[in-house]
Write an enzyme that holds these catalytic residues in place. Sequence first.
Site, PDB file in Angstrom:
ATOM      1  N   ASP A  87       0.840  -1.200   0.000  1.00  0.00           N
ATOM      2  CA  ASP A  87       0.000   0.000   0.000  1.00  0.00           C
ATOM      3  C   ASP A  87       0.880   1.257   0.000  1.00  0.00           C
ATOM      4  O   ASP A  87       0.358   2.376  -0.010  1.00  0.00           O
ATOM      5  CB  ASP A  87      -1.023  -0.005   1.131  1.00  0.00           C
ATOM      6  CG  ASP A  87      -0.387  -0.048   2.497  1.00  0.00           C
ATOM      7  OD1 ASP A  87       0.854  -0.147   2.579  1.00  0.00           O
ATOM      8  OD2 ASP A  87      -1.130   0.004   3.501  1.00  0.00           O
ATOM      9  N   SER A  88       2.208   1.069  -0.071  1.00  0.00           N
ATOM     10  CA  SER A  88       3.109   2.178  -0.414  1.00  0.00           C
ATOM     11  C   SER A  88       2.691   2.752  -1.766  1.00  0.00           C
ATOM     12  O   SER A  88       3.092   3.861  -2.133  1.00  0.00           O
ATOM     13  CB  SER A  88       4.569   1.705  -0.442  1.00  0.00           C
ATOM     14  OG  SER A  88       4.693   0.502  -1.190  1.00  0.00           O
TER      15      SER A  88
ATOM     16  N   ASP B  66      -1.228  -6.172  -0.277  1.00  0.00           N
ATOM     17  CA  ASP B  66      -1.470  -5.593   1.048  1.00  0.00           C
ATOM     18  C   ASP B  66      -2.956  -5.417   1.309  1.00  0.00           C
ATOM     19  O   ASP B  66      -3.689  -4.917   0.446  1.00  0.00           O
ATOM     20  CB  ASP B  66      -0.817  -4.210   1.135  1.00  0.00           C
ATOM     21  CG  ASP B  66       0.463  -4.220   1.953  1.00  0.00           C
ATOM     22  OD1 ASP B  66       0.714  -5.202   2.674  1.00  0.00           O
ATOM     23  OD2 ASP B  66       1.216  -3.225   1.852  1.00  0.00           O
TER      24      ASP B  66
ATOM     25  N   GLU C  96      -0.696  -5.692   8.562  1.00  0.00           N
ATOM     26  CA  GLU C  96       0.214  -5.127   9.554  1.00  0.00           C
ATOM     27  C   GLU C  96      -0.251  -5.435  10.968  1.00  0.00           C
ATOM     28  O   GLU C  96      -1.449  -5.315  11.266  1.00  0.00           O
ATOM     29  CB  GLU C  96       0.318  -3.597   9.364  1.00  0.00           C
ATOM     30  CG  GLU C  96       0.927  -3.212   8.025  1.00  0.00           C
ATOM     31  CD  GLU C  96       1.141  -1.708   7.875  1.00  0.00           C
ATOM     32  OE1 GLU C  96       0.931  -0.953   8.869  1.00  0.00           O
ATOM     33  OE2 GLU C  96       1.520  -1.290   6.774  1.00  0.00           O
TER      34      GLU C  96
ATOM     35  N   GLU D 284       9.977  -4.510   9.582  1.00  0.00           N
ATOM     36  CA  GLU D 284      10.262  -3.170   9.053  1.00  0.00           C
ATOM     37  C   GLU D 284      10.913  -2.293  10.117  1.00  0.00           C
ATOM     38  O   GLU D 284      10.378  -2.106  11.218  1.00  0.00           O
ATOM     39  CB  GLU D 284       8.979  -2.504   8.521  1.00  0.00           C
ATOM     40  CG  GLU D 284       9.275  -1.116   7.952  1.00  0.00           C
ATOM     41  CD  GLU D 284       8.240  -0.588   6.972  1.00  0.00           C
ATOM     42  OE1 GLU D 284       7.266  -1.292   6.652  1.00  0.00           O
ATOM     43  OE2 GLU D 284       8.438   0.560   6.512  1.00  0.00           O
TER      44      GLU D 284
HETATM   45  O1  KIV Z   1       3.602  -1.119   1.457  1.00  0.00           O
HETATM   46  C1  KIV Z   1       4.753  -1.558   1.309  1.00  0.00           C
HETATM   47  O2  KIV Z   1       5.455  -1.300   0.314  1.00  0.00           O
HETATM   48  C2  KIV Z   1       5.277  -2.408   2.365  1.00  0.00           C
HETATM   49  C3  KIV Z   1       6.757  -2.634   2.352  1.00  0.00           C
HETATM   50  C4  KIV Z   1       7.438  -1.408   2.791  1.00  0.00           C
HETATM   51  C5  KIV Z   1       7.141  -3.820   3.138  1.00  0.00           C
HETATM   52  O3  KIV Z   1       4.566  -2.843   3.211  1.00  0.00           O
END
Ligand code: KIV
Length: 262
Positions: free
Chosen positions: A47-48, A86, A118, A181
Amino acid sequence: MAHRTTRLRATEITARKGTAFPVMTAYDAPFARCAEAAGIDVLLVGDSLGMVVLGYTSTTPVDLEDMIRHTAAVVRGTKTAHVIADLPFGSYEASDADAVTSAIALVKEGSASSVKLEGGAEMAARIAAIVGAGIPVCAHIGLLPQTAPIGDGFALRRDRDALLHDAHAVADAGAYAVVLEVVEADIAAEITSQIAIPTIGIGAGPSCDAQVLVLHDVLGLYPDPPKFAKAYANLANDATNALRAYAGEVRSGAFPPRRVPR
Ligand code: KIV
């Protein structure tokens, strides 16, 4: 060696415990294709997405529809990679039932191979519920970007007992791997040696089983990468130069070329 024709399974990722392997985020078909061509067979639709592609300042606004659309694009761009999607903020916290429903949507509509969420011990029941529905779960402990801005912030995680407790809890709940992380390197090493599933580190030192980075940091496409990231290219410069050359040729009349008279 025969080329595989099916996607890498979560159980095969778990079996890599003790062997270093790369994981990369991906959000669209063209870059997913590049990652697979580079031999990276575990792709994370993180979700980045919200920050590096959609232009938000955090991952919080990303919703399930965003994740489904981009997961499906990554799947269309690849043939055999395992595609982790995610679960975005708000799609799994309220109940086990919400978590299972959202995970099913990512698999059914996005064709995800597995999902990631998460949280540590407090998310063990969610992980068990999703695994119970037949969907493999990658856990994520340490810095949790979805709640960091309103919770514990972005500092290095060094609470050894809490981190070990979380790592064991998510492994016992049935996660097939766990992202660590921004975890202090010695603690990440201890976790990696204690649990039976692979640890996937990001800013967590060299002792994790796998490493993951955000694609746009690796390619030099995001203006504000974290200190632990490494850029292997500067595609922002390359893209700007290519676009400047195009703009110049249109203005000068060099493009498109004049038709050569017969
Ligand atoms: O959302 C993301 O890219 C992540 C990574 C930073 C592990 O969760």
